[in-house]
Design a protein around this motif. Structure first.
Motif, PDB file in Angstrom:
ATOM      1  N   VAL A 133       0.838  -1.202   0.000  1.00  0.00           N
ATOM      2  CA  VAL A 133       0.000   0.000   0.000  1.00  0.00           C
ATOM      3  C   VAL A 133       0.874   1.253   0.000  1.00  0.00           C
ATOM      4  O   VAL A 133       0.594   2.212  -0.721  1.00  0.00           O
ATOM      5  N   GLU A 134       1.946   1.228   0.792  1.00  0.00           N
ATOM      6  CA  GLU A 134       2.824   2.404   0.881  1.00  0.00           C
ATOM      7  C   GLU A 134       3.666   2.594  -0.375  1.00  0.00           C
ATOM      8  O   GLU A 134       3.820   3.714  -0.859  1.00  0.00           O
ATOM      9  N   VAL A 135       4.209   1.508  -0.912  1.00  0.00           N
ATOM     10  CA  VAL A 135       5.129   1.598  -2.049  1.00  0.00           C
ATOM     11  C   VAL A 135       4.391   1.711  -3.377  1.00  0.00           C
ATOM     12  O   VAL A 135       4.805   2.453  -4.264  1.00  0.00           O
ATOM     13  N   ASN A 136       3.299   0.955  -3.522  1.00  0.00           N
ATOM     14  CA  ASN A 136       2.574   0.940  -4.784  1.00  0.00           C
ATOM     15  C   ASN A 136       1.068   0.927  -4.520  1.00  0.00           C
ATOM     16  O   ASN A 136       0.408  -0.095  -4.673  1.00  0.00           O
ATOM     17  N   PRO A 137       0.518   2.075  -4.132  1.00  0.00           N
ATOM     18  CA  PRO A 137      -0.892   2.122  -3.748  1.00  0.00           C
ATOM     19  C   PRO A 137      -1.867   1.750  -4.869  1.00  0.00           C
ATOM     20  O   PRO A 137      -2.934   1.191  -4.587  1.00  0.00           O
ATOM     21  N   ALA A 138      -1.518   2.005  -6.112  1.00  0.00           N
ATOM     22  CA  ALA A 138      -2.427   1.665  -7.214  1.00  0.00           C
ATOM     23  C   ALA A 138      -2.600   0.150  -7.315  1.00  0.00           C
ATOM     24  O   ALA A 138      -3.718  -0.352  -7.468  1.00  0.00           O
ATOM     25  N   VAL A 139      -1.505  -0.585  -7.231  1.00  0.00           N
ATOM     26  CA  VAL A 139      -1.573  -2.050  -7.290  1.00  0.00           C
ATOM     27  C   VAL A 139      -2.303  -2.581  -6.066  1.00  0.00           C
ATOM     28  O   VAL A 139      -3.179  -3.450  -6.172  1.00  0.00           O
ATOM     29  N   ALA A 140      -1.965  -2.054  -4.894  1.00  0.00           N
ATOM     30  CA  ALA A 140      -2.609  -2.506  -3.664  1.00  0.00           C
ATOM     31  C   ALA A 140      -4.112  -2.248  -3.709  1.00  0.00           C
ATOM     32  O   ALA A 140      -4.904  -3.092  -3.278  1.00  0.00           O
ATOM     33  N   SER A 141      -4.509  -1.111  -4.260  1.00  0.00           N
ATOM     34  CA  SER A 141      -5.942  -0.805  -4.314  1.00  0.00           C
ATOM     35  C   SER A 141      -6.674  -1.767  -5.250  1.00  0.00           C
ATOM     36  O   SER A 141      -7.786  -2.197  -4.956  1.00  0.00           O
ATOM     37  N   ARG A 142      -6.043  -2.128  -6.389  1.00  0.00           N
ATOM     38  CA  ARG A 142      -6.673  -3.096  -7.289  1.00  0.00           C
ATOM     39  C   ARG A 142      -6.779  -4.465  -6.619  1.00  0.00           C
ATOM     40  O   ARG A 142      -7.795  -5.149  -6.743  1.00  0.00           O
TER      41      ARG A 142
END
Length: 196
Positions: A133-142
């Motif tokens: 979530v911290e490093v790559n929020p777009a991927v985590a959100s998907r």
């Protein structure tokens, strides 16, 4: 679960197969290959022998991970109403996730999952998810949207099954009421005959 030493994290073939499985998974189908690699890289590989209980219903102390099954089969079951009986919820195979509800809410496990065969899986801990979530929020959100969608689908499916069971229970109750009414009439006739 602890990562097994004999399942190397750098295994390129296993990693790429895990990426393909994650992309094909109906739960997180919105991830492309790059995104799926980021999620897989945040996961830890684990190998467990057949018969291993991966998570136990009601358990609170291990709810900080979910797992993507890479190889093998897992039986998910829940305690029945009668002591000592279990209800098999599903058989889970490669490409499917287990433990995602506990990962998200930290609540006790809702089912017992047991390895039916030797199982290779990749686990994602809550700590790794927070890092994603911290490093790559777009991927985590998907990923999180996919998990939420899967859980919503399960709730809808469970609601449909509950409606069906409720209809069956009502029909059985009507049958029992009708049988009870017939029995009362028959008993009333026997009583009338005995006094005649």
């Amino acid at each position: 679960m602890k990562a097994s030493d004999d399942l190397p994290r750098s295994g390129h073939l296993l990693r790429e197969e895990a990426v393909r499985m994650l992309m094909r998974s109906s739960i997180v189908a919105e991830l492309d290959a790059h995104d799926a690699r980021l999620v897989i890289d945040a996961m830890q590989p684990v190998r467990v022998p057949a018969g291993t209980v991966l998570m136990r219903e009601g358990q609170r102390d291990d709810t900080d991970y979910m797992a993507l099954l890479l190889e093998g089969q897992v039986r998910a079951e829940s305690a029945a109403l009668l002591p000592g009986e279990e209800v098999v919820i599903s058989i889970i195979g490669p490409g499917q996730l287990i433990g995602e509800m506990g990962l998200l809410d930290g609540a006790p496990r809702s089912a017992t999952c047991t390895a039916l065969t030797e199982v290779k899986m990749a686990t994602l801990s809550r700590t790794a998810l927070r890092g994603l979530v911290e490093v790559n929020p777009a991927v985590a959100s998907r990923l999180l949207l996919g998990l939420a969608q899967a859980m919503a689908d399960r709730v809808r499916s469970t609601n449909r099954r509950l409606r069906t069971l409720s209809q069956v229970a009502r029909a059985l109750q009507r049958e029992l009421d009708a049988t009870h009414a017939v029995n009362r009439r028959l008993l009333g006739q026997d009583t009338d005959m005995g006094t005649a």
